[in-house]
Scaffold this active site. Structure first.
Site, PDB file in Angstrom:
ATOM      1  N   CYS A  74      43.451   3.023 -52.490  1.00 22.93           N
ATOM      2  CA  CYS A  74      43.017   1.900 -51.886  1.00 22.93           C
ATOM      3  C   CYS A  74      44.309   1.539 -50.694  1.00 22.93           C
ATOM      4  O   CYS A  74      45.261   1.182 -51.423  1.00 22.93           O
ATOM      5  CB  CYS A  74      42.882   0.848 -52.988  1.00 22.93           C
ATOM      6  SG  CYS A  74      42.412  -0.788 -51.905  1.00 22.93           S
ATOM      7  N   CYS A 184      40.921   2.682 -44.563  1.00 22.94           N
ATOM      8  CA  CYS A 184      40.625   2.026 -45.817  1.00 22.94           C
ATOM      9  C   CYS A 184      39.820   3.168 -46.469  1.00 22.94           C
ATOM     10  O   CYS A 184      39.220   4.118 -45.643  1.00 22.94           O
ATOM     11  CB  CYS A 184      39.409   0.938 -45.297  1.00 22.94           C
ATOM     12  SG  CYS A 184      38.632   0.444 -46.787  1.00 22.94           S
TER      13      CYS A 184
HETATM   14  N1  DGL Z   1      39.156   0.710 -50.346  1.00 24.34           N
HETATM   15  C1  DGL Z   1      40.018  -0.702 -50.095  1.00 24.34           C
HETATM   16  C2  DGL Z   1      41.179  -0.098 -48.907  1.00 24.34           C
HETATM   17  O1  DGL Z   1      41.581   1.079 -48.974  1.00 24.34           O
HETATM   18  C3  DGL Z   1      39.311  -1.626 -49.429  1.00 24.34           C
HETATM   19  C4  DGL Z   1      38.352  -2.365 -49.968  1.00 24.34           C
HETATM   20  C5  DGL Z   1      38.202  -3.839 -50.246  1.00 24.34           C
HETATM   21  O2  DGL Z   1      38.304  -4.676 -49.562  1.00 24.34           O
HETATM   22  O3  DGL Z   1      38.294  -4.099 -51.260  1.00 24.34           O
HETATM   23  O4  DGL Z   1      41.625  -0.736 -48.349  1.00 24.34           O
END
Ligand code: DGL
Length: 267
Positions: A74, A184
């Site tokens: 993430c 993301c």
């Molecule tokens: N999957 C997360 C990222 O790579 C973001 C998702 C969220 O806002 O929780 O930033």
């Protein structure tokens, strides 16, 4: 040899493509995937808040799942919490995910690099110094896209996916970007749509391969002391935060991966 699991963490579905990629190449390694559905989405939250959520989760997971490596699959979590986590848990190696701006900058002809991420990531991206000063970063926060992947993607038709992706490509084209970084992990689900809609004007970059290689590097270090046995048959777990019984969606997700679904509370 070490049979402890490799832990992947994300606020939801975003880390799954990373987990799959790693598993495809390293089938003997045990995996724990944590989807922090209780705190989803991370993007609108403050840095300190995200860091404290992840510190509490890591503390709990160290006692229960006992991982040998933790992968923050993430970007938002990595940008907000990687440094404090490394400080708080010096004996646990962490792998962070940052937007692949460097490879995009190397490939860019005009130095205009689009970055698509959460509000937190886009807000903090410049402080990471991932690009050289001659590059212009065109940062776009796309919370709508995070929400779409987490809650709409699996029921959406091809047309809906194309339309949502088109909107962002149009925006980056208007700004003159010749490269766009998917900053993301959720956006990996739409990688093929992004590539198709962006060609031939914009090249799309992501961090999938880099993360798998980094985990493999840590496993191979010191004569492979962290590697699992070659013939091990690990039991992989899909862990959810929160106390609600997992609904059909999460059960399907875990089943598709072949992972055992459980609640963090129950570990
Ligand atoms: N999957 C997360 C990222 O790579 C973001 C998702 C969220 O806002 O929780 O930033």
């Amino acid at each position: 040899m070490n049979s402890k699991p490799v832990l992947f963490l994300d606020s939801g579905l975003g880390g799954i493509p990373y987990c799959r990629d790693f598993l495809k190449r390293n089938p003997n390694e045990a995996i724990c995937y944590l989807a922090d559905r209780l705190n989803f989405p991370y993007g609108p939250r403050g840095k300190e808040e995200i860091a404290s959520i992840l510190t509490a989760l890591t503390e709990k997971l160290l006692k229960t799942a006992n991982p040998k490596i933790a992968v923050l699959a993430c970007n938002t979590a990595s940008i907000a919490a990687l440094a404090p986590l490394r400080e708080n848990f010096p004996n646990l190696p962490f792998v962070g995910t940052v937007p692949a701006i460097k490879p995009a900058a190397n490939a860019s002809k005009n130095g205009k690099i689009g970055v698509l991420g959460t509000e937190r990531t886009i807000n903090d991206i410049r402080s990471l110094h991932l690009a050289d000063d001659r590059c212009e970063i065109i940062g776009v926060a796309a919370p709508e896209l995070v929400e779409f992947v987490e809650h709409g993607f699996y029921n959406a038709d091809e047309n809906e996916k194309t339309e949502i992706v088109k909107k962002y490509i149009k925006l980056f084209r208007a700004e003159g970007a010749d490269t766009v970084v998917l900053g993301c992990t959720h956006f990996l689900y739409l990688l093929e749509d992004f590539r198709r809609e962006a060609a031939p004007f914009i090249k799309i970059f992501d961090s999938l391969d880099g993360i798998t290689k980094r985990i493999e590097y840590l496993l191979e270090e010191n004569d492979g002391i962290l590697r699992a046995e070659k013939d091990s048959r690990p039991v992989n777990r899909f862990i959810l935060t929160g106390t609600n019984a997992p609904d059909q969606f999460w059960r399907d997700m875990a089943q598709k991966l072949g992972f055992n679904l459980c609640l963090l509370e129950e570990l």
